[in-house]
Design an enzyme around this catalytic site. Structure first.
Site, PDB file in Angstrom:
ATOM      1  N   THR A 195       1.575   5.680  14.567  1.00  0.00           N
ATOM      2  CA  THR A 195       1.714   4.658  13.908  1.00  0.00           C
ATOM      3  C   THR A 195       1.568   4.729  12.524  1.00  0.00           C
ATOM      4  O   THR A 195       1.376   5.788  11.671  1.00  0.00           O
ATOM      5  CB  THR A 195       0.510   3.926  14.663  1.00  0.00           C
ATOM      6  N   SER A 413       2.848   0.127  -9.198  1.00  0.00           N
ATOM      7  CA  SER A 413       3.100  -0.812 -10.743  1.00  0.00           C
ATOM      8  C   SER A 413       1.966  -1.584 -10.946  1.00  0.00           C
ATOM      9  O   SER A 413       1.387  -2.168 -11.566  1.00  0.00           O
ATOM     10  CB  SER A 413       4.150  -1.063 -11.397  1.00  0.00           C
TER      11      SER A 413
END
Length: 413
Positions: A195, A413
């Protein structure tokens, strides 16, 4: 972590009971996020067994390598999870970071480093400053308390929009045992034995080899049948812990996965995994639709799985659903490219129970208005009948929206 909760989020959160032998605590260590918790510590009583399945990525994170090595011992006393930094593709510093984290955690818990399990999620390629755990883990070990599930599930989130928890209570012998699990994951999700991050706890007395066999079997039709974007993470980790505390209430000690007394437990355990896996699909980055792909009439189950995954991972199929367009041509495309046996002239395709194509052509009773109304639903089932055999499978995914691009365009960012 997104601020708007997914419209597909569950409307109710289950009441999560305490698991005897498990105590949880969270803290803000400032690893990446400001003003939010980003570290989870789970304290596990002596005698706790552990099992795990991990990413098949050839570029695994340092914590994945750490856990794989420690799993052989079969015992666990501490789990440390951080969000904000995956500690992946970090070279020697990554290994040093896991070793230092384990050293700090073992000292805080008073156990061996071999009994410490680690998981990290977040940005890949940034060194993880493990010194940030100094002091924090000591305090967490003191603060840890039972049933602190929601705070724990929130601490491990990254781009998730809601905390994911699930629970079940079941009889083992004459005793009642509890199973509680949490997961995180919203993007970079495709099965490949793993997972995203998920942790399941039970007080059932189950040996490590038996638990490992249950976990490996349980993920096949749950976490391994979910895909958000076809990208398998470097960090995918699913760990299961069994404290064995229910033995005090008369639960039989289980040493083999084939023990007939486990039947009800296995069903409940798999239901918890399935619940968590579906929540991950519901929280796909930018998702507005939950998509269930059902493939039947394939040569084999494995063939049905591959075809279902080909459909589920197709950007064209997923964007069509986002645009509420029952574009069966894209489904035909995805079936055809899967590399599995298929016969165009035997193919039938349905959207939410409405057959749109049959025997290699548009269904004669096709009604655009009826199908358009069905595509406005938040949950869409695409069913493909191949007419070749008895193989059947089911996969969950979500639509692909502009928000997915926005989230991933500025994630680092």
């Amino acid at each position: 972590m997104s601020s708007a909760v997914s419209p597909l989020a569950p409307t109710e959160v289950p009441e999560m009971p305490a698991i005897a032998g498990v105590r949880l605590a969270t803290a803000a260590a400032g690893i990446r996020y400001k003003n939010r918790t980003d570290v989870l510590l789970a304290m596990l009583d002596p005698g706790t067994t552990v099992a795990g399945v991990f990413t098949q990525s050839k570029c695994p994170s340092a914590p994945v390598e750490w856990c794989r090595a420690k799993l052989k011992g079969g015992k666990a006393r501490v789990l440390v999870v951080n969000s904000g930094n995956a500690n992946a593709f970090t070279g020697k510093t990554g290994k040093q970071s896991t070793a230092l984290t384990a050293q700090i955690a073992a000292k805080a818990a008073g156990c061996k480093q071999e009994e410490v399990f680690l998981a990290s999620t977040g940005v890949i390629g940034e060194p993880l400053d493990a010194t940030k755990f100094n002091g924090v883990l000591d305090q967490l070990a003191e603060d840890a308390e039972p049933a602190n599930w929601m705070a724990s599930a929130q601490a491990i989130m990254t781009t998730d929009t809601f905390a994911k928890v699930a629970t079940a209570t079941v009889k083992l012998g004459k005793a009642r045992v509890n199973i509680c699990g949490m997961a995180k994951g919203a993007g970079m999700i495709a099965p490949d034995m793993a997972t995203m991050l998920s942790f399941v706890f039970t007080d059932a007395p189950i040996s490590a080899p038996a638990l490992q066999a249950l976990l490996k079997a349980g993920v096949e039709d749950t976490f391994n049948a979910v895909t958000i974007d076809g990208d398998t993470s470097t960090s995918d980790t699913l760990l299961a812990f069994a404290t064995g505390a229910a033995a005090d209430n008369g639960a039989p000690k289980i040493s083999r996965a084939s023990d007939p007394r486990l039947k009800a437990f296995v069903k409940a355990f798999n239901e918890v995994l399935a619940d968590l896996a579906e929540q991950v699909a519901r929280d796909g980055e930018g998702a507005r639709k939950l998509i269930e792909i059902v493939v039947e009439g394939a040569k084999t189950k494995q063939s049905a799985r591959r075809i279902a995954m080909s459909i589920a991972n197709s950007p064209l199929v997923k964007t069509a659903v986002a645009g509420e367009d029952a574009n069966w041509g894209r489904v035909v495309m995805a079936v055809g490219k899967a590399g599995e046996p298929a016969d165009r002239d035997k193919l039938s395709i349905s959207f939410n129970g409405i057959r749109v194509a049959t025997r290699g052509a548009r269904d004669p009773s096709y009604d655009e208005k009826e199908v358009s109304a069905a595509m406005k639903q938040p949950e869409i089932q695409i069913k493909v009948a191949l007419g070749l055999g008895k193989g059947k499978d089911r996969v969950l995914t979500c639509d692909l929206t502009k928000e997915y691009v926005a989230i991933n365009g500025d994630y680092r960012s």
